[in-house]
Design an enzyme around this catalytic site. Structure first.
Site, short mmCIF file in Angstrom:
data_model
loop_
_atom_site.label_atom_id
_atom_site.label_comp_id
_atom_site.label_asym_id
_atom_site.label_seq_id
_atom_site.Cartn_x
_atom_site.Cartn_y
_atom_site.Cartn_z
N THR A 1 58.30 44.87 39.54
CA THR A 1 58.77 42.84 38.91
C THR A 1 60.43 42.65 39.47
O THR A 1 60.49 43.65 38.62
CB THR A 1 58.07 41.92 38.33
OG1 THR A 1 58.92 40.71 37.52
CG2 THR A 1 57.95 42.87 37.03
N ASP A 2 60.39 42.00 39.74
CA ASP A 2 61.73 41.96 39.89
C ASP A 2 62.11 41.54 38.34
O ASP A 2 63.77 41.55 38.33
CB ASP A 2 62.71 40.64 40.61
CG ASP A 2 61.66 39.12 39.97
OD1 ASP A 2 61.52 39.64 39.36
OD2 ASP A 2 62.29 38.39 41.40
N GLU A 3 61.43 41.19 37.20
CA GLU A 3 61.77 41.14 36.53
C GLU A 3 62.62 42.14 35.14
O GLU A 3 62.96 42.02 34.66
CB GLU A 3 60.74 39.99 35.68
CG GLU A 3 60.01 39.06 36.00
CD GLU A 3 59.84 38.02 34.45
OE1 GLU A 3 59.21 38.71 33.34
OE2 GLU A 3 59.00 37.00 34.94
N TYR B 1 57.05 41.91 28.32
CA TYR B 1 56.20 42.11 29.34
C TYR B 1 57.27 42.81 30.52
O TYR B 1 56.53 43.87 30.96
CB TYR B 1 56.07 40.22 30.27
CG TYR B 1 55.97 40.92 31.83
CD1 TYR B 1 54.36 42.00 32.24
CD2 TYR B 1 56.83 40.09 32.59
CE1 TYR B 1 54.35 41.41 33.55
CE2 TYR B 1 56.55 40.23 33.89
CZ TYR B 1 55.31 41.14 34.43
OH TYR B 1 55.23 41.29 36.01
N LYS C 1 57.23 46.83 31.63
CA LYS C 1 56.98 46.94 33.51
C LYS C 1 58.30 48.00 33.86
O LYS C 1 57.67 48.62 34.82
CB LYS C 1 56.78 45.24 34.27
CG LYS C 1 55.96 44.99 34.11
CD LYS C 1 54.71 45.18 34.74
CE LYS C 1 54.07 45.42 36.47
NZ LYS C 1 53.09 45.77 37.00
P1 NAD Z 1 46.60 38.81 37.74
O1 NAD Z 1 46.92 38.39 35.68
O2 NAD Z 1 45.96 37.79 38.00
O3 NAD Z 1 45.73 39.80 37.71
C1 NAD Z 1 45.91 41.29 36.79
C2 NAD Z 1 44.92 41.61 36.86
O4 NAD Z 1 44.87 43.33 36.08
C3 NAD Z 1 42.98 41.29 36.73
O5 NAD Z 1 42.60 41.42 37.28
C4 NAD Z 1 42.76 41.66 35.67
O6 NAD Z 1 41.43 41.84 34.73
C5 NAD Z 1 43.26 42.76 35.53
N1 NAD Z 1 43.33 44.25 34.74
C6 NAD Z 1 44.35 44.35 33.53
N2 NAD Z 1 44.40 44.77 32.15
C7 NAD Z 1 43.80 45.65 33.00
C8 NAD Z 1 43.02 46.84 32.37
N3 NAD Z 1 43.62 47.20 31.60
N4 NAD Z 1 41.99 48.06 33.66
C9 NAD Z 1 41.89 47.67 35.16
N5 NAD Z 1 41.85 46.06 34.96
C10 NAD Z 1 43.02 45.94 34.72
O7 NAD Z 1 48.32 39.33 38.00
P2 NAD Z 1 48.95 39.22 39.27
O8 NAD Z 1 50.08 38.60 39.67
O9 NAD Z 1 48.23 38.84 40.21
O10 NAD Z 1 50.05 40.44 39.28
C11 NAD Z 1 49.11 41.23 39.29
C12 NAD Z 1 50.74 42.51 40.12
O11 NAD Z 1 51.83 42.50 39.88
C13 NAD Z 1 51.35 43.18 37.99
O12 NAD Z 1 50.97 44.11 37.65
C14 NAD Z 1 52.28 42.07 37.95
O13 NAD Z 1 53.14 42.59 37.06
C15 NAD Z 1 52.53 42.55 39.20
N6 NAD Z 1 53.99 40.63 39.34
C16 NAD Z 1 53.23 39.48 39.52
C17 NAD Z 1 54.13 38.77 40.14
C18 NAD Z 1 53.31 37.44 40.34
O14 NAD Z 1 54.71 36.66 41.09
N7 NAD Z 1 52.79 37.34 39.91
C19 NAD Z 1 55.37 38.91 41.06
C20 NAD Z 1 56.06 40.03 40.45
C21 NAD Z 1 55.28 41.74 40.34
O1 DAU Z 2 59.39 37.49 39.20
C1 DAU Z 2 58.32 37.63 38.74
C2 DAU Z 2 57.20 37.34 37.97
O2 DAU Z 2 56.96 36.24 37.72
C3 DAU Z 2 56.15 38.24 37.50
O3 DAU Z 2 56.11 39.53 37.32
C4 DAU Z 2 54.80 38.05 36.31
O4 DAU Z 2 54.00 38.65 35.75
C5 DAU Z 2 55.02 35.97 36.86
O5 DAU Z 2 54.73 35.51 35.96
C6 DAU Z 2 56.20 35.46 36.94
O6 DAU Z 2 56.69 35.20 35.31
P1 DAU Z 2 57.85 33.97 35.16
O7 DAU Z 2 57.99 34.28 34.25
O8 DAU Z 2 59.17 33.63 36.39
O9 DAU Z 2 56.35 32.93 35.86
P2 DAU Z 2 56.30 31.58 35.86
O10 DAU Z 2 55.52 31.07 35.88
O11 DAU Z 2 55.41 32.32 33.63
O12 DAU Z 2 57.77 31.20 35.13
C7 DAU Z 2 57.99 30.52 36.67
C8 DAU Z 2 59.39 29.73 35.81
O13 DAU Z 2 58.85 28.60 35.35
C9 DAU Z 2 60.41 30.07 34.52
O14 DAU Z 2 61.36 29.53 34.71
C10 DAU Z 2 59.44 29.31 33.24
C11 DAU Z 2 58.97 28.27 33.75
N1 DAU Z 2 57.84 27.54 33.02
C12 DAU Z 2 56.80 28.30 33.11
C13 DAU Z 2 55.61 28.14 32.63
C14 DAU Z 2 54.45 28.52 32.52
C15 DAU Z 2 58.16 26.16 32.48
O15 DAU Z 2 59.25 25.75 32.67
N2 DAU Z 2 56.39 25.68 31.65
C16 DAU Z 2 55.79 26.73 31.63
O16 DAU Z 2 54.14 26.00 31.30
#
Ligand code: NAD
Ligand code: DAU
Length: 355
Positions: free
Chosen positions: A141-143, A166, A170
């Protein structure tokens, strides 16, 4: 090609499996997922239905179904025996999506993040060391880069400086993955994408949370002053990038994947309310997230130049499609929101959060 996808029942993983099965009907996909609170087999119900049609050899109008090769295994990536057994069976590529993915939950309780995101990645790396694979893709992730000021972009050379439990978990996995390349010559690639949005995203993340709250006329809890910035990427663009990385990515490299689409959270919130015809009075400013990263913005030049990827979709178009999806799939999110989710929601957004 046999691909082990971990976390394939989550948001990005399920979109990725659907994308890959449609584009590469000759690939075999094994989905290993623990089905935590965010893992949901309903995210793959179309694929599971098609799979059982194939297994039952029912006549079908779609000849491609005969070659559908998909298997689901419920299990934990921390389970060494299970993971070794799967990889030993002959896997070409591992794509590791499995993770605890929500920043706010990591602030409440970091333990499970260390377990899955760090120790789980280690189990997968060890399995790939014992039973060689052609590529090991770590979905990061970019985080991991921390927070930007008002200008500049994250490049692959930006120093990692994670700020939340988190992102620290990562980043730790990224360092392990990197070390397994340098020490054991494991063919690893790390991808770091910006914020994804689209169908099947668990309604704890800001876009699906705000869409579903607005649909139910429930307040939208905006953190701090709402001016934090994220770089939004439509999930299918992310899936296409990962497909390219599998095909053409160079071992040992990191690829940033960004949407080139910076928006403040307030802009996102107003867009959602406007598209749904709901009043801005639904916005509720609440206490800020501790350690809240100010701005993320990705420089994707490397993947554009080396692999020919760039995002295809515009935010304006895809946010509408995403909103439509949540309208049409009310039963999907209502079921999630009526379960143990409510307990989480009350803890997160209860009275103590009032600003
Ligand atoms: P999500 O929470 O929707 O999905 C995570 C999945 O992993 C779920 O199906 C969960 O059951 C499974 N899981 C969790 N723990 C596990 C374990 N111990 N063994 C097997 N399976 C397990 O998450 P997402 O948003 O789909 O993110 C997927 C990946 O992409 C993550 O690694 C996250 O860090 C990365 N990522 C997400 C975003 C975003 O914006 N959502 C952006 C950049 C990177
Ligand atoms: O940048 C990539 C990441 O993006 C991934 O690695 C993470 O898995 C994914 O959850 C996401 O992280 P963020 O923290 O950026 O996403 P989130 O949707 O939780 O929040 C996005 C922005 O919105 C952040 O600045 C916080 C704000 N927010 C979030 C929630 C849940 C609010 O203002 N209110 C809220 O209730």
């Amino acid at each position: 090609m046999r691909i082990l996808v971990t976390g394939g029942a989550g948001f990005i993983g399920s979109n990725f499996i659907r994308y890959m099965l449609a584009r590469h009907p000759d690939y075999q996909i094994i989905n290993l997922d623990k089905l935590t609170y965010s893992g949901n087999l309903e995210n793959l119900s179309d694929i599971h239905t098609r799979k059982s049609e194939v297994v039952n050899r029912k006549p079908t109008h779609n000849s491609q179904l005969t070659s559908l090769s998909y298997r689901f295994i419920k299990g934990d990536i921390c389970d060494t025996k299970l993971v070794n057994g799967l990889v030993k069976d002959g896997i070409d590529v591992i794509v590791n999506f499995a993770a605890e993915s929500h920043v706010d939950r990591s602030i409440m309780d970091a333990g499970v993040f260390i377990n899955t995101n760090v120790l789980g990645a280690h189990v997968l790396l060890e399995a790939a060391k014992k039973h060689p694979v052609k590529k090991f893709i770590q979905i990061s992730t970019d985080e991991v880069y921390g927070s930007l000021g008002s200008d500049g972009y994250f490049t692959e050379n930006t120093l990692i400086a994670p700020n939340s439990p988190y992102s620290a978990s990562k980043a730790s996995a990224d360092l392990l993955v990197r070390a397994y390349h340098h020490t054991y010559n494991l063919p690893v690639i790390i991808t770091r994408s910006s914020n994804n949005y689209g169908p099947y995203q668990f309604p704890e993340k800001v876009i699906p949370l705000f869409i579903t709250n607005a649909l139910a006329d429930v307040p939208l809890p905006l953190y701090g002053n709402g001016l934090n910035i994220r770089d939004w990427l439509y999930v299918e663009d992310h899936c296409r990038a990962i497909d390219l990385v599998i095909e053409k990515g160079k071992e040992g490299e990191v690829y940033n994947i960004g949407g080139n689409c910076e928006k403040t959270n307030l802009e996102i919130t107003k867009t959602i309310l406007k598209r749904l015809g709901k009043p801005e009075g639904l916005i509720k400013y609440v206490r800020d997230r501790p350690g809240h990263d100010r701005r993320y913005a990705i420089d994707s030049t490397k993947i554009q130049r080396e692999l020919g990827w760039s995002p295809r979709y515009t935010f304006e178009d895809r946010i509408d499609k995403t909103i439509e999806w949540y309208i049409e799939n009310e039963s999907w999110w209502k079921k999630i929101k009526s379960g143990e989710y409510q307990e989480y929601y009350d803890k997160m957004y209860g009275e103590s959060r009032e600003s």
